[in-house]
Design a protein around this motif. Structure first.
Motif, PDB file in Angstrom:
ATOM      1  N   LYS A 191      77.061 109.860  15.630  1.00  0.00           N
ATOM      2  CA  LYS A 191      78.470 110.633  15.902  1.00  0.00           C
ATOM      3  C   LYS A 191      78.764 110.394  17.333  1.00  0.00           C
ATOM      4  O   LYS A 191      79.924 110.459  17.697  1.00  0.00           O
ATOM      5  N   SER A 192      77.669 109.953  18.125  1.00  0.00           N
ATOM      6  CA  SER A 192      78.132 109.784  19.439  1.00  0.00           C
ATOM      7  C   SER A 192      77.863 108.335  20.007  1.00  0.00           C
ATOM      8  O   SER A 192      77.547 108.140  21.336  1.00  0.00           O
ATOM      9  N   CYS A 193      77.818 107.445  19.071  1.00  0.00           N
ATOM     10  CA  CYS A 193      77.752 106.145  19.170  1.00  0.00           C
ATOM     11  C   CYS A 193      78.794 105.505  20.052  1.00  0.00           C
ATOM     12  O   CYS A 193      79.943 105.795  19.961  1.00  0.00           O
ATOM     13  N   PRO A 194      78.475 105.070  21.429  1.00  0.00           N
ATOM     14  CA  PRO A 194      79.612 104.538  22.366  1.00  0.00           C
ATOM     15  C   PRO A 194      80.463 103.595  21.852  1.00  0.00           C
ATOM     16  O   PRO A 194      81.601 103.247  21.985  1.00  0.00           O
ATOM     17  N   VAL A 195      79.675 102.656  21.027  1.00  0.00           N
ATOM     18  CA  VAL A 195      80.557 101.442  20.335  1.00  0.00           C
ATOM     19  C   VAL A 195      81.354 102.154  19.448  1.00  0.00           C
ATOM     20  O   VAL A 195      82.923 101.569  19.384  1.00  0.00           O
ATOM     21  N   ASN A 196      81.248 102.864  18.570  1.00  0.00           N
ATOM     22  CA  ASN A 196      81.980 103.377  17.414  1.00  0.00           C
ATOM     23  C   ASN A 196      83.242 104.184  18.152  1.00  0.00           C
ATOM     24  O   ASN A 196      84.493 104.046  17.972  1.00  0.00           O
ATOM     25  N   MET A 197      82.948 104.911  19.336  1.00  0.00           N
ATOM     26  CA  MET A 197      83.914 105.782  20.033  1.00  0.00           C
ATOM     27  C   MET A 197      85.101 104.699  20.516  1.00  0.00           C
ATOM     28  O   MET A 197      86.061 105.122  20.684  1.00  0.00           O
ATOM     29  N   LEU A 198      84.326 103.788  21.170  1.00  0.00           N
ATOM     30  CA  LEU A 198      85.293 103.002  21.913  1.00  0.00           C
ATOM     31  C   LEU A 198      86.193 102.267  20.997  1.00  0.00           C
ATOM     32  O   LEU A 198      87.310 101.958  21.155  1.00  0.00           O
ATOM     33  N   GLU A 199      85.825 101.837  19.588  1.00  0.00           N
ATOM     34  CA  GLU A 199      86.496 101.146  18.977  1.00  0.00           C
ATOM     35  C   GLU A 199      87.705 102.137  18.308  1.00  0.00           C
ATOM     36  O   GLU A 199      88.780 101.705  18.103  1.00  0.00           O
ATOM     37  N   ARG A 200      87.270 103.306  18.103  1.00  0.00           N
ATOM     38  CA  ARG A 200      88.337 104.502  17.625  1.00  0.00           C
ATOM     39  C   ARG A 200      89.322 104.289  18.638  1.00  0.00           C
ATOM     40  O   ARG A 200      90.679 104.542  18.519  1.00  0.00           O
ATOM     41  N   TYR A 201      88.947 104.588  20.136  1.00  0.00           N
ATOM     42  CA  TYR A 201      89.951 104.612  21.134  1.00  0.00           C
ATOM     43  C   TYR A 201      90.864 103.289  21.124  1.00  0.00           C
ATOM     44  O   TYR A 201      91.955 103.420  21.395  1.00  0.00           O
ATOM     45  N   LEU A 202      90.140 102.171  20.988  1.00  0.00           N
ATOM     46  CA  LEU A 202      90.960 101.043  21.316  1.00  0.00           C
ATOM     47  C   LEU A 202      92.020 100.823  20.313  1.00  0.00           C
ATOM     48  O   LEU A 202      92.984 100.456  20.314  1.00  0.00           O
ATOM     49  N   ASP A 203      91.723 101.436  18.992  1.00  0.00           N
ATOM     50  CA  ASP A 203      92.505 101.223  17.624  1.00  0.00           C
ATOM     51  C   ASP A 203      93.832 102.321  17.920  1.00  0.00           C
ATOM     52  O   ASP A 203      94.739 101.953  17.648  1.00  0.00           O
ATOM     53  N   LEU A 204      93.170 103.590  18.418  1.00  0.00           N
ATOM     54  CA  LEU A 204      94.478 104.617  18.522  1.00  0.00           C
ATOM     55  C   LEU A 204      95.334 104.336  19.680  1.00  0.00           C
ATOM     56  O   LEU A 204      96.795 104.504  19.559  1.00  0.00           O
ATOM     57  N   ALA A 205      94.680 103.476  20.725  1.00  0.00           N
ATOM     58  CA  ALA A 205      95.454 103.364  21.695  1.00  0.00           C
ATOM     59  C   ALA A 205      96.468 101.864  21.622  1.00  0.00           C
ATOM     60  O   ALA A 205      97.177 101.532  22.409  1.00  0.00           O
ATOM     61  N   SER A 206      96.382 101.113  20.346  1.00  0.00           N
ATOM     62  CA  SER A 206      96.803  99.871  20.259  1.00  0.00           C
ATOM     63  C   SER A 206      96.613  98.733  21.200  1.00  0.00           C
ATOM     64  O   SER A 206      97.566  98.182  21.479  1.00  0.00           O
ATOM     65  N   ILE A 207      95.418  98.642  21.306  1.00  0.00           N
ATOM     66  CA  ILE A 207      95.118  97.897  22.366  1.00  0.00           C
ATOM     67  C   ILE A 207      94.519  96.490  21.807  1.00  0.00           C
ATOM     68  O   ILE A 207      93.532  96.621  21.253  1.00  0.00           O
ATOM     69  N   LYS A 208      95.011  95.239  21.860  1.00  0.00           N
ATOM     70  CA  LYS A 208      94.597  93.922  21.371  1.00  0.00           C
ATOM     71  C   LYS A 208      93.490  93.507  21.990  1.00  0.00           C
ATOM     72  O   LYS A 208      93.307  93.768  23.230  1.00  0.00           O
ATOM     73  N   SER A 209      92.726  92.763  21.398  1.00  0.00           N
ATOM     74  CA  SER A 209      91.387  92.201  21.592  1.00  0.00           C
ATOM     75  C   SER A 209      91.536  91.184  22.756  1.00  0.00           C
ATOM     76  O   SER A 209      90.565  91.060  23.760  1.00  0.00           O
ATOM     77  N   ASP A 210      92.647  90.515  23.025  1.00  0.00           N
ATOM     78  CA  ASP A 210      92.957  89.773  24.066  1.00  0.00           C
ATOM     79  C   ASP A 210      93.676  90.394  25.291  1.00  0.00           C
ATOM     80  O   ASP A 210      94.109  89.596  26.091  1.00  0.00           O
ATOM     81  N   SER A 211      93.883  91.719  25.337  1.00  0.00           N
ATOM     82  CA  SER A 211      94.492  92.285  26.117  1.00  0.00           C
ATOM     83  C   SER A 211      93.746  92.043  27.585  1.00  0.00           C
ATOM     84  O   SER A 211      92.828  92.421  27.849  1.00  0.00           O
ATOM     85  N   ASP A 212      94.709  91.769  28.668  1.00  0.00           N
ATOM     86  CA  ASP A 212      94.127  91.751  30.105  1.00  0.00           C
ATOM     87  C   ASP A 212      94.580  92.894  30.928  1.00  0.00           C
ATOM     88  O   ASP A 212      94.421  93.032  32.131  1.00  0.00           O
ATOM     89  N   GLU A 213      94.906  93.845  30.131  1.00  0.00           N
ATOM     90  CA  GLU A 213      95.171  95.317  31.170  1.00  0.00           C
ATOM     91  C   GLU A 213      94.151  96.157  30.781  1.00  0.00           C
ATOM     92  O   GLU A 213      93.125  95.984  30.106  1.00  0.00           O
ATOM     93  N   PHE A 214      94.088  97.064  31.987  1.00  0.00           N
ATOM     94  CA  PHE A 214      92.915  98.228  31.861  1.00  0.00           C
ATOM     95  C   PHE A 214      93.135  99.011  30.780  1.00  0.00           C
ATOM     96  O   PHE A 214      94.213  99.631  30.196  1.00  0.00           O
ATOM     97  N   ILE A 215      91.875  99.431  30.082  1.00  0.00           N
ATOM     98  CA  ILE A 215      91.644 100.037  28.897  1.00  0.00           C
ATOM     99  C   ILE A 215      91.960 101.653  29.206  1.00  0.00           C
ATOM    100  O   ILE A 215      92.634 102.395  28.542  1.00  0.00           O
ATOM    101  N   PHE A 216      91.607 102.103  30.495  1.00  0.00           N
ATOM    102  CA  PHE A 216      91.868 103.705  30.881  1.00  0.00           C
ATOM    103  C   PHE A 216      92.880 103.642  31.574  1.00  0.00           C
ATOM    104  O   PHE A 216      92.935 103.293  32.949  1.00  0.00           O
ATOM    105  N   ARG A 217      94.044 104.005  31.263  1.00  0.00           N
ATOM    106  CA  ARG A 217      95.274 104.328  32.153  1.00  0.00           C
ATOM    107  C   ARG A 217      95.922 105.544  31.949  1.00  0.00           C
ATOM    108  O   ARG A 217      95.482 106.151  31.171  1.00  0.00           O
ATOM    109  N   SER A 218      97.021 105.949  32.541  1.00  0.00           N
ATOM    110  CA  SER A 218      97.443 107.102  32.336  1.00  0.00           C
ATOM    111  C   SER A 218      98.260 107.054  31.091  1.00  0.00           C
ATOM    112  O   SER A 218      98.725 106.160  30.469  1.00  0.00           O
ATOM    113  N   LEU A 219      98.418 108.547  30.399  1.00  0.00           N
ATOM    114  CA  LEU A 219      99.187 108.414  29.368  1.00  0.00           C
ATOM    115  C   LEU A 219     100.419 109.170  29.431  1.00  0.00           C
ATOM    116  O   LEU A 219     100.954 110.076  30.236  1.00  0.00           O
TER     117      LEU A 219
END
Length: 331
Positions: free
Chosen positions: A207-235
């Motif tokens: 449940k603390s897998c960093p890969v799975n957690m990052l996938e969840r975050y990228l999916d919820l944030a709607s960040i595309k795989s070819d995005s050249d933007e910073f993944i951790f930004r203000s909300l």
């Protein structure tokens, strides 16, 4: 030919660029820090009716300046910075460095001994602490804000990441596979020639897998795989949908904001936040790996350390390791 014998204008242009490339011998932040520290020294020199030369500076005046810093700032780090800044300015100008004289060396040691204070290192994060953070911030219906917190903590810990490496991560720098993910660290403190570093993080399926957690975050944030933007930004908080979304401004989280996020997480699970910091993630991962007995070469490469001294400074030995010395003395 003209290439063999450049005209005067070409030589003048090359000569004009000498200071630019000398400045580039240090990182932008280091050069900025040295300029600031040397300007303070120059202002001190100009305070006296009998003008004291700051460049070249005499060893007597430099030694007196260090005593002045010791009495006014009482900061060992400011004195060290002044030493490096004066050395840097004189080297750039091709002038003998006054800091190398025996007088300055002796005075420097004296003021540093007087001003030095015990270093209080932040506590490393443990796997148990990370599990608590995951339980609190990464539930099935966790918000984007909470998932961001859990993801930053897990990545910082598992990748031994510095703040700058966390902040500068872009989606295009991340390759996710079935068994692991690879982080391409484009900009790193120890990578001065921009050769790049790759950090490999395994998919643990827990449940603390960093890969799975990052996938969840990228999916919820709607960040595309070819995005050249910073993944951790203000909300931005959307009141109508009671949810968060990433702001469109492509600017990474600041150090202050990232620290607030992490310390809030630590505090919310009952930790005394004053004992921890952003580096607690990096030192926590390093400590866990060292105590587990990870191969030293792989360990050092994973953390992108240039020296053993730097690497060892991040590790907090377990009690069993400390006791192993006296247990194996043959008595």
């Amino acid at each position: 030919s003209k290439m063999d014998f450049p005209d005067e204008e070409v030589l003048q242009n090359l000569h004009a660029e000498l200071p630019i490339y000398c400045m580039k011998s240090k990182s932008d932040n280091t050069a900025k820090q040295y300029r600031y520290a040397f300007n303070i020294f120059c202002k001190w020199c100009n305070n006296f009716k009998t003008v004291i030369s700051s460049l070249p500076a005499s060893d007597t005046h430099v030694a007196m300046y260090f005593i002045h810093l010791a009495k006014t700032s009482k900061s060992a780090s400011k004195i060290q910075c002044a030493v490096h800044a004066i050395n840097w300015a004189h080297n750039l100008a091709g002038i003998q460095d006054p800091c190398k004289s025996s007088l300055v060396q002796s005075v420097k040691e004296g003021v540093l001994r007087e001003c030095s204070k015990p270093v209080v290192k932040k506590e490393p994060i443990t796997p148990e602490i990370l599990i608590k953070i995951v339980d609190k911030f990464a539930s099935k219906d966790a918000s984007l804000s909470d998932l961001r917190t859990a993801t930053i903590c897990l990545l910082g810990y598992s990748g031994f990441l510095r703040f700058s490496e966390i902040a500068n991560l872009k989606r295009v720098n991340i390759s996710i596979q079935d068994s692991h993910m690879t982080l391409n660290i484009v900009k790193s403190k120890t990578d001065v020639y921009k050769e790049g570093n790759k950090v490999f993080i395994a998919r643990t399926l827990s449940k603390s897998c960093p890969v799975n957690m990052l996938e969840r975050y990228l999916d919820l944030a709607s960040i595309k795989s070819d995005s050249d933007e910073f993944i951790f930004r203000s909300l931005s908080y959307c009141k109508n949908s009671d949810s968060y979304k990433l702001r469109n401004v492509d600017r990474p989280l600041s150090y202050t904001r990232t620290r607030e996020i992490i310390l809030f997480a630590f505090n919310s699970i009952g930790l005394e936040s004053s004992k921890f910091g952003i580096h607690s993630l990096r030192s926590g991962g390093a400590t866990a790996a060292a105590n587990f007995g990870i191969n030293d070469r792989i360990f050092k490469k994973h953390g992108r350390w240039k020296s053993d001294k730097a690497k060892d400074g991040y590790v907090k030995e377990s009690l069993q390791e400390k006791l192993s010395v006296s247990k194996n003395l043959g008595i």
